[in-house]
Design an enzyme around this catalytic site. Sequence first.
Site, PDB file in Angstrom:
ATOM      1  CG  HIS A  63      -1.846  -1.153   1.278  1.00 45.24           C
ATOM      2  ND1 HIS A  63      -3.122  -1.097   0.772  1.00 45.24           N
ATOM      3  CD2 HIS A  63      -1.682  -2.425   1.737  1.00 45.24           C
ATOM      4  CE1 HIS A  63      -3.712  -2.268   0.927  1.00 45.24           C
ATOM      5  NE2 HIS A  63      -2.855  -3.098   1.518  1.00 45.24           N
ATOM      6  NE  ARG A  65      -1.535   3.513   3.600  1.00 46.90           N
ATOM      7  CZ  ARG A  65      -2.299   2.467   3.871  1.00 46.90           C
ATOM      8  NH1 ARG A  65      -3.228   2.076   3.007  1.00 46.90           N
ATOM      9  NH2 ARG A  65      -2.123   1.790   4.985  1.00 46.90           N
ATOM     10  CG  ASP A 275      -1.549  -6.235   3.757  1.00 44.61           C
ATOM     11  OD1 ASP A 275      -1.696  -5.182   3.091  1.00 44.61           O
ATOM     12  OD2 ASP A 275      -2.453  -6.733   4.451  1.00 44.61           O
TER      13      ASP A 275
END
Length: 412
Positions: A63, A65, A275
């Site tokens: 991720h 952002r 993750d």
Amino acid sequence: MTLDLVLRGGTLVSPQATRPVTIGLAAGRVVLILDAAESLAGREVRDLDGLLLLPGLIDCHVHCREPGGHAHKGTYASESRAAAAGGVTTMLTMPNTVPFCGSAAVLAAARECAQRSLIDYGFHFGVTADNLAEVAAAADLPVAKLYLNETTGITSPLADDAVLRRVLALGLPLSAHAEGDTLDWLLGLHARWGTGPLYVVHVALAREVAALRAAKARGQWVYAEATTHHLLLTDQDAARLGPYGDMRPTLKTAADQAALWAGLADGTIDTIATDHAPHLREEKESGSPPPGVPGLQTLLPLLLEQVAAGRLTLAQVVRLTAAQPAAIFGLCGKGAVAVGSDADLVAVDPTAATVIEHATQYTWPGWTPFDGWTCRGRVEAVWRRGELVYEAGQEPGTGGGREVTVARAHRS
Ligand code: DOR
Ligand code: ZN
């Protein structure tokens, strides 16, 4: 041809064999792989005696952002530097940004931001209940992501059989966040309507491993990913770490963790990813801490420690973090050190140690759930397409990453 760089004497690790080599690089690619005894001339020659040489890692689950409202947590620029320091040279990033990356416009904005990445990257395109045409139009991306459970930025996960049937029938590679019962439901729909591969992210429960093992045994085209934190931490650690040990899926029991390791051993689990989910300390300390933990920089050291402890082989590490990610998503030039492949390389000193500390993390939030862990093995140098992007003891570089290209995998 004049070689840009010659790497001499490192021990090349591949899923098939481990041997000392001399490697010649030119224009960002591997152009020669010779026995270590052979000498080669190049603009620069570097001795790697005593070091291991691995293909740059591919983290399929990251991720960053951007674009938009969560950029304060970590950007392509910041998080890719953490990646390089951990030996990761390619990342596939997730669409749960604000706004959600499920349209051509947001994808274009994400591409703009990703140009500031130090490492190469590709996108999981986000699926919503009503963006089927946009998903189909994004068929040149590695994969499209289904959110079927709530998590950061996802308050209404997909829940409609009819929507899923239509998406599954597109035949595109799909990744899915589907926990427990939701995974059973998805696997049932995929068995009936699926025409393409399904990649199940962050498998965490023993029953999920069992469901995926059974699906594979039935011949379903499915893949499974485990994260470093689910492999190495349990609910006991969650109690100790508080919000810094909270993520989705949450940390599970020791029995669930053992099932993940069994899944690695028998091939039910195909990849290890992080993750990587940056959140600021002040957010984690707040009344409603968001789930997620960073992992890019610690992935390889933690796996090297598992090798030192006899729980994994180096060949498995390369298979799980480079060869299989490249094969599953069809990432051109990635995942192997071979003549013609991108010169994405990691030199590792197996005799040195990495002490994981908050203070040495390049991820923007500057913390890790593995603070205080010592790992046997250290990342010494990292090249992305032949360019040195990290050297132990120095700051990682900045920028220069580019988007991966995809050659769609056919089922073998
Ligand atoms: O813990 C998590 N954090 N799990 C997810 O599925 C999303 C991620 C995030 O984006 O923060
Ligand atoms: Zn995620």
